[in-house]
Design an enzyme around this catalytic site. Sequence first.
Site, PDB file in Angstrom:
ATOM      1  N   ALA A  68       0.825  -1.223   0.000  1.00  0.00           N
ATOM      2  CA  ALA A  68       0.000   0.000   0.000  1.00  0.00           C
ATOM      3  C   ALA A  68       0.854   1.266   0.000  1.00  0.00           C
ATOM      4  O   ALA A  68       0.447   2.298  -0.545  1.00  0.00           O
ATOM      5  CB  ALA A  68      -0.938  -0.017   1.205  1.00  0.00           C
ATOM      6  N   GLN A  99      22.999  -1.451  -4.811  1.00  0.00           N
ATOM      7  CA  GLN A  99      22.721  -0.831  -3.507  1.00  0.00           C
ATOM      8  C   GLN A  99      22.685  -1.843  -2.369  1.00  0.00           C
ATOM      9  O   GLN A  99      22.378  -1.490  -1.240  1.00  0.00           O
ATOM     10  CB  GLN A  99      21.444   0.003  -3.562  1.00  0.00           C
ATOM     11  CG  GLN A  99      20.151  -0.767  -3.698  1.00  0.00           C
ATOM     12  CD  GLN A  99      18.972   0.167  -3.917  1.00  0.00           C
ATOM     13  OE1 GLN A  99      18.785   0.704  -5.000  1.00  0.00           O
ATOM     14  NE2 GLN A  99      18.157   0.382  -2.896  1.00  0.00           N
ATOM     15  N   HIS A 117       3.665   1.779  -1.624  1.00  0.00           N
ATOM     16  CA  HIS A 117       4.020   2.082  -3.025  1.00  0.00           C
ATOM     17  C   HIS A 117       2.809   2.617  -3.792  1.00  0.00           C
ATOM     18  O   HIS A 117       2.934   3.526  -4.616  1.00  0.00           O
ATOM     19  CB  HIS A 117       4.504   0.819  -3.736  1.00  0.00           C
ATOM     20  CG  HIS A 117       5.784   0.261  -3.203  1.00  0.00           C
ATOM     21  ND1 HIS A 117       5.834  -0.896  -2.465  1.00  0.00           N
ATOM     22  CD2 HIS A 117       7.056   0.701  -3.299  1.00  0.00           C
ATOM     23  CE1 HIS A 117       7.087  -1.153  -2.143  1.00  0.00           C
ATOM     24  NE2 HIS A 117       7.855  -0.203  -2.630  1.00  0.00           N
ATOM     25  N   SER A 151       8.714  -3.855   2.276  1.00  0.00           N
ATOM     26  CA  SER A 151       8.747  -5.212   1.704  1.00  0.00           C
ATOM     27  C   SER A 151       9.434  -6.167   2.671  1.00  0.00           C
ATOM     28  O   SER A 151       9.178  -7.364   2.658  1.00  0.00           O
ATOM     29  CB  SER A 151       9.494  -5.199   0.376  1.00  0.00           C
ATOM     30  OG  SER A 151       8.832  -4.318  -0.499  1.00  0.00           O
ATOM     31  N   ARG A 152      10.322  -5.630   3.515  1.00  0.00           N
ATOM     32  CA  ARG A 152      11.057  -6.499   4.443  1.00  0.00           C
ATOM     33  C   ARG A 152      10.189  -6.960   5.619  1.00  0.00           C
ATOM     34  O   ARG A 152      10.588  -7.873   6.337  1.00  0.00           O
ATOM     35  CB  ARG A 152      12.329  -5.803   4.936  1.00  0.00           C
ATOM     36  CG  ARG A 152      13.351  -5.643   3.801  1.00  0.00           C
ATOM     37  CD  ARG A 152      14.688  -5.124   4.266  1.00  0.00           C
ATOM     38  NE  ARG A 152      15.692  -5.233   3.220  1.00  0.00           N
ATOM     39  CZ  ARG A 152      16.179  -4.198   2.515  1.00  0.00           C
ATOM     40  NH1 ARG A 152      15.757  -2.975   2.750  1.00  0.00           N
ATOM     41  NH2 ARG A 152      17.079  -4.400   1.569  1.00  0.00           N
ATOM     42  N   MET A 205       5.139   0.446   6.554  1.00  0.00           N
ATOM     43  CA  MET A 205       5.094  -0.604   5.529  1.00  0.00           C
ATOM     44  C   MET A 205       6.444  -0.722   4.836  1.00  0.00           C
ATOM     45  O   MET A 205       7.082   0.268   4.504  1.00  0.00           O
ATOM     46  CB  MET A 205       4.009  -0.281   4.515  1.00  0.00           C
ATOM     47  CG  MET A 205       2.653  -0.510   5.110  1.00  0.00           C
ATOM     48  SD  MET A 205       1.453  -0.914   3.863  1.00  0.00           S
ATOM     49  CE  MET A 205       0.036  -1.125   4.916  1.00  0.00           C
ATOM     50  N   VAL A 219       3.325   5.225   5.016  1.00  0.00           N
ATOM     51  CA  VAL A 219       2.079   4.469   5.206  1.00  0.00           C
ATOM     52  C   VAL A 219       2.384   3.361   6.213  1.00  0.00           C
ATOM     53  O   VAL A 219       3.420   2.696   6.121  1.00  0.00           O
ATOM     54  CB  VAL A 219       1.586   3.875   3.869  1.00  0.00           C
ATOM     55  CG1 VAL A 219       0.325   3.047   4.077  1.00  0.00           C
ATOM     56  CG2 VAL A 219       1.327   4.992   2.862  1.00  0.00           C
ATOM     57  N   LYS A 221       9.782   7.213   4.233  1.00  0.00           N
ATOM     58  CA  LYS A 221      10.299   6.206   5.165  1.00  0.00           C
ATOM     59  C   LYS A 221      11.821   6.112   5.027  1.00  0.00           C
ATOM     60  O   LYS A 221      12.532   5.972   6.003  1.00  0.00           O
ATOM     61  CB  LYS A 221       9.674   4.834   4.909  1.00  0.00           C
ATOM     62  CG  LYS A 221      10.120   3.827   5.971  1.00  0.00           C
ATOM     63  CD  LYS A 221       9.539   2.476   5.754  1.00  0.00           C
ATOM     64  CE  LYS A 221      10.274   1.708   4.704  1.00  0.00           C
ATOM     65  NZ  LYS A 221      11.547   1.098   5.162  1.00  0.00           N
ATOM     66  N   GLN A 247      17.617   8.589   2.172  1.00  0.00           N
ATOM     67  CA  GLN A 247      17.590   8.416   0.716  1.00  0.00           C
ATOM     68  C   GLN A 247      16.960   9.644   0.039  1.00  0.00           C
ATOM     69  O   GLN A 247      17.438  10.116  -0.995  1.00  0.00           O
ATOM     70  CB  GLN A 247      16.803   7.152   0.358  1.00  0.00           C
ATOM     71  CG  GLN A 247      16.462   7.019  -1.119  1.00  0.00           C
ATOM     72  CD  GLN A 247      15.876   5.677  -1.460  1.00  0.00           C
ATOM     73  OE1 GLN A 247      16.600   4.694  -1.517  1.00  0.00           O
ATOM     74  NE2 GLN A 247      14.584   5.601  -1.709  1.00  0.00           N
TER      75      GLN A 247
HETATM   76  O1  PAF Z   1      13.570   3.058  -2.303  1.00  0.00           O
HETATM   77  C1  PAF Z   1      13.766   2.130  -3.104  1.00  0.00           C
HETATM   78  O2  PAF Z   1      12.942   1.228  -3.285  1.00  0.00           O
HETATM   79  C2  PAF Z   1      15.075   2.094  -3.884  1.00  0.00           C
HETATM   80  O3  PAF Z   1      16.149   2.515  -3.107  1.00  0.00           O
HETATM   81  C3  PAF Z   1      15.012   2.876  -5.213  1.00  0.00           C
HETATM   82  C4  PAF Z   1      14.804   4.365  -4.976  1.00  0.00           C
HETATM   83  C5  PAF Z   1      13.898   2.327  -6.076  1.00  0.00           C
HETATM   84  C6  PAF Z   1      16.336   2.721  -5.973  1.00  0.00           C
HETATM   85  O4  PAF Z   1      16.594   1.387  -6.278  1.00  0.00           O
END
Ligand code: PAF
Length: 283
Positions: free
Chosen positions: A35, A61, A37, A188-189, A186, A178, A151, A155
């Site tokens: 959610a 990364q 994303h 993915s991990r 939220m 969110v 979040k 970055q």
């Molecule tokens: O935040 C993320 O999911 C990643 O760091 C990104 C910005 C897509 C770069 O791979």
Amino acid sequence: MKIVRSNPDLYAVVDGWLRDGKRIALVPTMGNLHAGHHSLVALARERADAVVASVFVNPTQFGPNEDFSRYPRTPEADAEGLAASGCDLLYLPAVEALYPYGAEQGVRVSVPAVTDTLEGAIRPGHFDGVATVVAKLFNLVRPHVAVFGQKDYQQLLVIRRLVRDMGYPIEIVAAPIVREASGLAMSSRNQYLDDGQRVRAGAIRETLEWMAGRLRTSPEAWADIEARAAARLRDAGLVPDYAVVRRAEDLADPQVGRDHELVVLVAARLGSTRLIDNLRVEV
Ligand code: PAF
């Protein structure tokens, strides 16, 4: 929604939109969408005529001991979710499309200073990988606006500096965090967590709220607040990497009485899962 995998196919669609004078938004992701994303796509939709999402698990990364190979990959579900949330184009490149010389041999983009601390210090090279892939995505997609989640607070600062320093004519939009019903941000991990860990993870948000409340009444005690926040996390069964109070603008230590826009940030481990979260605070 159209799906493209190659750069020529991506160019063909974007060139057409630019000829028609459309405003283009980009939502870069690593897939396994939730959610959080979808809220980025909704924000992009409000600010542009055409929305591109990228799904790419970016190898540069991830550190050598991180979860690159086990990072969840769910491209079919991602495509369905993106189409439903109003995305026009999904860019789903293979590694060779973004790293034609291979992930190790390609050009690197490095953003200094703001990457020296916190995630940058704990995950060496992580932000070089992020800045590199985001610069490539900006060059390929040529968006007018790009949306990133708050979040990943550090970055977001890295991307803003990348854009200003490289002169990209791109507006960066920060999307609010969110959260699940428990308060857990939220990510993915989160799916690496078992039920017990999920409950304990709620301590991260509680600790951030506690830090924010204490700072509003006693900003001069920020160093003590940090120490007590780390202890609270440990008491809840987490292993904190940091629980800190920083200046929101550049993550420097706050100057009491001078800096009013602060951010509290936590990174903590639960078993082998590492979670991060943050909260902006005005004092
Ligand atoms: O935040 C993320 O999911 C990643 O760091 C990104 C910005 C897509 C770069 O791979």
